[in-house]
Design a protein around this motif. Structure first.
Motif, PDB file in Angstrom:
ATOM      1  N   THR A  31       1.270  -1.116   0.040  1.00  0.00           N
ATOM      2  CA  THR A  31      -0.112   0.118   0.135  1.00  0.00           C
ATOM      3  C   THR A  31       0.916   1.258   0.115  1.00  0.00           C
ATOM      4  N   PHE A  32       2.433   1.510   0.635  1.00  0.00           N
ATOM      5  CA  PHE A  32       3.006   2.502   0.787  1.00  0.00           C
ATOM      6  C   PHE A  32       3.454   2.158  -0.730  1.00  0.00           C
ATOM      7  N   LEU A  33       3.961   2.083  -1.335  1.00  0.00           N
ATOM      8  CA  LEU A  33       4.446   1.872  -2.454  1.00  0.00           C
ATOM      9  C   LEU A  33       3.449   1.720  -3.941  1.00  0.00           C
ATOM     10  N   GLY A  36       2.683   5.709  -3.307  1.00  0.00           N
ATOM     11  CA  GLY A  36       4.281   6.500  -4.114  1.00  0.00           C
ATOM     12  C   GLY A  36       3.996   6.133  -5.826  1.00  0.00           C
ATOM     13  N   GLY A  37       3.351   4.996  -5.839  1.00  0.00           N
ATOM     14  CA  GLY A  37       3.693   4.845  -7.929  1.00  0.00           C
ATOM     15  C   GLY A  37       2.813   5.915  -7.939  1.00  0.00           C
ATOM     16  N   SER A  38       1.359   5.722  -7.459  1.00  0.00           N
ATOM     17  CA  SER A  38       0.501   6.573  -8.063  1.00  0.00           C
ATOM     18  C   SER A  38       0.925   8.325  -7.720  1.00  0.00           C
ATOM     19  N   LEU A  39       1.302   8.619  -7.283  1.00  0.00           N
ATOM     20  CA  LEU A  39       1.884   9.602  -7.092  1.00  0.00           C
ATOM     21  C   LEU A  39       2.741   9.837  -8.632  1.00  0.00           C
ATOM     22  N   GLU A  54      -7.526  14.358 -17.129  1.00  0.00           N
ATOM     23  CA  GLU A  54      -8.255  13.263 -16.557  1.00  0.00           C
ATOM     24  C   GLU A  54      -7.030  12.252 -15.916  1.00  0.00           C
ATOM     25  N   GLY A  55      -6.312  11.604 -17.037  1.00  0.00           N
ATOM     26  CA  GLY A  55      -4.791  11.366 -15.786  1.00  0.00           C
ATOM     27  C   GLY A  55      -4.539  11.543 -14.787  1.00  0.00           C
ATOM     28  N   PHE A  56      -4.210  12.564 -14.526  1.00  0.00           N
ATOM     29  CA  PHE A  56      -4.014  14.007 -13.545  1.00  0.00           C
ATOM     30  C   PHE A  56      -4.785  12.923 -12.431  1.00  0.00           C
ATOM     31  N   ALA A  57      -6.613  14.016 -12.554  1.00  0.00           N
ATOM     32  CA  ALA A  57      -7.038  13.010 -11.771  1.00  0.00           C
ATOM     33  C   ALA A  57      -7.885  11.636 -11.200  1.00  0.00           C
ATOM     34  N   VAL A  58      -7.520  11.085 -12.209  1.00  0.00           N
ATOM     35  CA  VAL A  58      -7.791   9.771 -11.960  1.00  0.00           C
ATOM     36  C   VAL A  58      -6.502   9.122 -10.814  1.00  0.00           C
ATOM     37  N   ALA A  59      -4.992   9.032 -11.387  1.00  0.00           N
ATOM     38  CA  ALA A  59      -3.970   8.924 -10.767  1.00  0.00           C
ATOM     39  C   ALA A  59      -3.715   9.737  -9.322  1.00  0.00           C
ATOM     40  N   CYS A  62      -6.333   7.487  -7.119  1.00  0.00           N
ATOM     41  CA  CYS A  62      -5.694   6.269  -7.036  1.00  0.00           C
ATOM     42  C   CYS A  62      -4.625   6.744  -5.398  1.00  0.00           C
ATOM     43  N   ALA A  63      -3.879   7.514  -5.433  1.00  0.00           N
ATOM     44  CA  ALA A  63      -3.166   7.604  -4.989  1.00  0.00           C
ATOM     45  C   ALA A  63      -4.297   7.960  -2.635  1.00  0.00           C
TER      46      ALA A  63
END
Length: 77
Positions: A31-33, A36-39, A54-59, A62-63
């Protein structure tokens, strides 16, 4: 992804030497990784030559969700 595999392998080997269950540490690590990966994905969507809102908002969503999941896992310990 490679970082997660290496860290899980290291943690399993370390926990096997200490004779404690190794699955307890996998979920907080993932969950930690994941947060971070979503950010990182959000920053990639933001810094592209043609930014994708849109991609920024979804990512970022998710983060946030994965970060809240990480906090819930830590509070249950």
């Amino acid at each position: 992804m490679l970082e997660a595999v290496v860290l899980i392998g290291w943690q399993r080997r370390r926990d096997a030497r200490q004779a404690s269950p190794h699955t307890a540490g996998v979920v907080p690590l993932l969950t930690f990784l994941g947060a971070g990966g979503s950010l990182v994905a959000a920053m990639i969507f933001h810094r592209r030559p043609d930014p994708s809102p849109e991609g920024f908002a979804v990512a970022m969503l998710c983060a946030l969700v994965i970060h809240l999941w990480h906090l819930a896992v830590l509070l249950r310990r």
